[in-house]
Design a protein around this motif. Sequence first.
Motif, PDB file in Angstrom:
ATOM      1  N   ASP A   8       0.822  -1.209   0.000  1.00 52.09           N
ATOM      2  CA  ASP A   8       0.000   0.000   0.000  1.00 52.09           C
ATOM      3  C   ASP A   8       0.857   1.260   0.000  1.00 52.09           C
ATOM      4  O   ASP A   8       0.530   2.238  -0.661  1.00 52.09           O
ATOM      5  CB  ASP A   8      -0.922   0.016   1.225  1.00 52.09           C
ATOM      6  CG  ASP A   8      -2.087  -0.948   1.104  1.00 52.09           C
ATOM      7  OD1 ASP A   8      -2.674  -1.029   0.019  1.00 52.09           O
ATOM      8  OD2 ASP A   8      -2.409  -1.626   2.101  1.00 52.09           O
ATOM      9  N   HIS A   9       1.957   1.248   0.756  1.00 50.95           N
ATOM     10  CA  HIS A   9       2.748   2.460   0.969  1.00 50.95           C
ATOM     11  C   HIS A   9       4.173   2.290   0.447  1.00 50.95           C
ATOM     12  O   HIS A   9       4.757   1.220   0.571  1.00 50.95           O
ATOM     13  CB  HIS A   9       2.793   2.812   2.452  1.00 50.95           C
ATOM     14  CG  HIS A   9       1.453   3.198   3.006  1.00 50.95           C
ATOM     15  ND1 HIS A   9       0.546   2.258   3.461  1.00 50.95           N
ATOM     16  CD2 HIS A   9       0.869   4.412   3.163  1.00 50.95           C
ATOM     17  CE1 HIS A   9      -0.542   2.879   3.877  1.00 50.95           C
ATOM     18  NE2 HIS A   9      -0.374   4.181   3.717  1.00 50.95           N
ATOM     19  N   ALA A  10       4.709   3.386  -0.089  1.00 53.34           N
ATOM     20  CA  ALA A  10       6.073   3.382  -0.631  1.00 53.34           C
ATOM     21  C   ALA A  10       7.087   3.921   0.363  1.00 53.34           C
ATOM     22  O   ALA A  10       8.269   4.049   0.031  1.00 53.34           O
ATOM     23  CB  ALA A  10       6.130   4.203  -1.922  1.00 53.34           C
ATOM     24  N   ALA A  11       6.658   4.232   1.561  1.00 52.93           N
ATOM     25  CA  ALA A  11       7.556   4.678   2.634  1.00 52.93           C
ATOM     26  C   ALA A  11       7.107   4.009   3.927  1.00 52.93           C
ATOM     27  O   ALA A  11       5.977   3.545   4.037  1.00 52.93           O
ATOM     28  CB  ALA A  11       7.530   6.198   2.773  1.00 52.93           C
ATOM     29  N   GLY A  41       2.256   7.569  -1.578  1.00 53.94           N
ATOM     30  CA  GLY A  41       3.562   8.147  -1.354  1.00 53.94           C
ATOM     31  C   GLY A  41       3.652   8.764   0.024  1.00 53.94           C
ATOM     32  O   GLY A  41       2.716   8.660   0.822  1.00 53.94           O
ATOM     33  N   PRO A  42       4.796   9.389   0.338  1.00 55.11           N
ATOM     34  CA  PRO A  42       5.961   9.603  -0.505  1.00 55.11           C
ATOM     35  C   PRO A  42       6.777   8.323  -0.676  1.00 55.11           C
ATOM     36  O   PRO A  42       6.504   7.320  -0.014  1.00 55.11           O
ATOM     37  CB  PRO A  42       6.758  10.656   0.265  1.00 55.11           C
ATOM     38  CG  PRO A  42       6.427  10.352   1.703  1.00 55.11           C
ATOM     39  CD  PRO A  42       4.979   9.944   1.706  1.00 55.11           C
ATOM     40  N   VAL A  43       7.777   8.410  -1.551  1.00 53.64           N
ATOM     41  CA  VAL A  43       8.639   7.262  -1.804  1.00 53.64           C
ATOM     42  C   VAL A  43       9.859   7.344  -0.903  1.00 53.64           C
ATOM     43  O   VAL A  43      10.492   8.390  -0.780  1.00 53.64           O
ATOM     44  CB  VAL A  43       9.087   7.249  -3.291  1.00 53.64           C
ATOM     45  CG1 VAL A  43      10.089   6.138  -3.542  1.00 53.64           C
ATOM     46  CG2 VAL A  43       7.864   7.086  -4.191  1.00 53.64           C
ATOM     47  N   GLN A  59      -1.712   7.900  -4.570  1.00 55.72           N
ATOM     48  CA  GLN A  59      -3.112   7.903  -4.154  1.00 55.72           C
ATOM     49  C   GLN A  59      -3.221   8.179  -2.659  1.00 55.72           C
ATOM     50  O   GLN A  59      -2.223   8.265  -1.946  1.00 55.72           O
ATOM     51  CB  GLN A  59      -3.761   6.563  -4.496  1.00 55.72           C
ATOM     52  CG  GLN A  59      -3.873   6.309  -5.995  1.00 55.72           C
ATOM     53  CD  GLN A  59      -4.527   4.967  -6.290  1.00 55.72           C
ATOM     54  OE1 GLN A  59      -4.229   3.956  -5.677  1.00 55.72           O
ATOM     55  NE2 GLN A  59      -5.432   4.955  -7.265  1.00 55.72           N
ATOM     56  N   ASP A  60      -4.461   8.288  -2.181  1.00 55.26           N
ATOM     57  CA  ASP A  60      -4.722   8.515  -0.770  1.00 55.26           C
ATOM     58  C   ASP A  60      -4.855   7.197  -0.019  1.00 55.26           C
ATOM     59  O   ASP A  60      -5.168   6.152  -0.608  1.00 55.26           O
ATOM     60  CB  ASP A  60      -6.030   9.296  -0.590  1.00 55.26           C
ATOM     61  CG  ASP A  60      -5.901  10.756  -0.987  1.00 55.26           C
ATOM     62  OD1 ASP A  60      -4.806  11.327  -0.807  1.00 55.26           O
ATOM     63  OD2 ASP A  60      -6.888  11.321  -1.492  1.00 55.26           O
ATOM     64  N   ASP A  61      -4.616   7.275   1.285  1.00 54.34           N
ATOM     65  CA  ASP A  61      -5.090   6.230   2.175  1.00 54.34           C
ATOM     66  C   ASP A  61      -6.103   6.886   3.112  1.00 54.34           C
ATOM     67  O   ASP A  61      -6.459   8.057   2.942  1.00 54.34           O
ATOM     68  CB  ASP A  61      -3.952   5.529   2.920  1.00 54.34           C
ATOM     69  CG  ASP A  61      -3.193   6.459   3.857  1.00 54.34           C
ATOM     70  OD1 ASP A  61      -3.639   7.605   4.089  1.00 54.34           O
ATOM     71  OD2 ASP A  61      -2.147   6.040   4.381  1.00 54.34           O
ATOM     72  N   LYS A 106      -5.148  -1.162   2.757  1.00 57.40           N
ATOM     73  CA  LYS A 106      -5.170   0.247   3.145  1.00 57.40           C
ATOM     74  C   LYS A 106      -5.352   1.195   1.959  1.00 57.40           C
ATOM     75  O   LYS A 106      -5.683   2.362   2.159  1.00 57.40           O
ATOM     76  CB  LYS A 106      -3.868   0.602   3.875  1.00 57.40           C
ATOM     77  CG  LYS A 106      -3.598  -0.222   5.130  1.00 57.40           C
ATOM     78  CD  LYS A 106      -4.502   0.173   6.270  1.00 57.40           C
ATOM     79  CE  LYS A 106      -4.222  -0.667   7.511  1.00 57.40           C
ATOM     80  NZ  LYS A 106      -2.888  -0.434   8.083  1.00 57.40           N
ATOM     81  N   ALA A 107      -5.120   0.701   0.741  1.00 50.06           N
ATOM     82  CA  ALA A 107      -5.230   1.597  -0.415  1.00 50.06           C
ATOM     83  C   ALA A 107      -5.405   0.861  -1.738  1.00 50.06           C
ATOM     84  O   ALA A 107      -6.204   1.268  -2.587  1.00 50.06           O
ATOM     85  CB  ALA A 107      -4.010   2.510  -0.504  1.00 50.06           C
TER      86      ALA A 107
END
Length: 421
Positions: A8-11, A41-43, A59-61, A106-107
């Motif tokens: 879901d997340h890149a960070a 993001g962010p990455v 995109q948003d979560d 989550k996304a």
Amino acid sequence: MHVVLVADHAAINGGQAKVAIESALGLAARGIRVSLFAAVGPVDPRLEPAGIRVVCLEQDDVTTARSKLAFAAQAIWNGAARRALARELAACDPRDTLVHVHAFAKALSPSIGPAIRASGLPCLYTMHEFFLVCPTGGFYAYPEQRICHRTPMSAACIAAHCDARSYPRKVARMVRHAGLAHVARLPDLFAHVVTISDLQESVVRPLMPPGTVFHRVDNPIAVVQAPLREGAPGDFLFVGRISTEKGAPIFADAAKRAGVRAVFVGDGPQRADLAARHPEAVMLGWRDAAGVQALMRQARALVFPSVWYEGQPLTVYEALACGAPVIVSDACAGREAVIDGETGFWFRSGDPEALAAHLRRLTDDGLAARMGRAAHDRYWTAPLSLDAHLDRLEGVYETVMRGATARRRGLSPVDRPLATA
């Protein structure tokens, strides 16, 4: 080998993303080609310099969405993510590419399933939580404050108000789960599933299709080995989200009964209430990783009173690595790390008096010190290092790829010779 990690997340924003990103960096350092596909993001700035291809949809979560209704639609079925992932996987070579999903709830949504299935690429899923089989992801009934044993999506499950926030949100999650099971068919897609505790596997195995292959891969723990601190042990410590399901009120009550000081590190919905009801407790707020480990090295014991299953609570392992014994609820996966009576104690879940009894026992400085040494020594005989995690993960990847190669050639995977070192 080319590994496409899906998250879901890149960070790093929590345990799931931390494992995905740290393993991405570790695999790349071992010379494996790695891509990361993420929604939010962010990455992490370390990824691209390490040679990792990153596709982030920005995109948003739920924490950033301006429209809760629009995000609910995204969480149920994220069409943009499906199309972008399909394009990414279409460019991959099926002879050397594997898709490893860490998170979608989550996304990204279950829409990633059709994209992975259409690619024909071998895939696996790490079960950091329970969203693959439970619509709310935790097998926990929040209003009842207890583990939920209902069969997911049964009549009893559908009728139960078990969500942390509201029944309408439970309805949205059930709609998503129906799409997960019957449209994306994720449980059928992931023939290989990585679990992170024995308890987790025992819970999910009856709910997965027959023939699902489970692989145990412990998450890595980032603790530097250091000598044990000299001197008398300090306070009893709680680290994490200060909430009901984490057992924070049970610890505060037990500490008061035992006449010891409870120290809380973290924040959460129960913090203000506990501070008002237990002015004797110490609320330190959040600390960075180094600060938490410094407190663990000084602690008399870590108290982990969680009343739900958990996956693999890293806080427990971190405390043992720092030389703190752990008092842990017998209902959660954290008990697997603790040898009852040697490196800590198990107590009956949800029972503050049972916890208080162990707090009283550990007011003995000699016992606390002996247990701390035993915890430290036992952990460091087989530490959950990143290298150990990557070794095991690469072995799983080879198994999955070997099976995919055999199927392409029309052979049973057992007919294929094992790779030799």
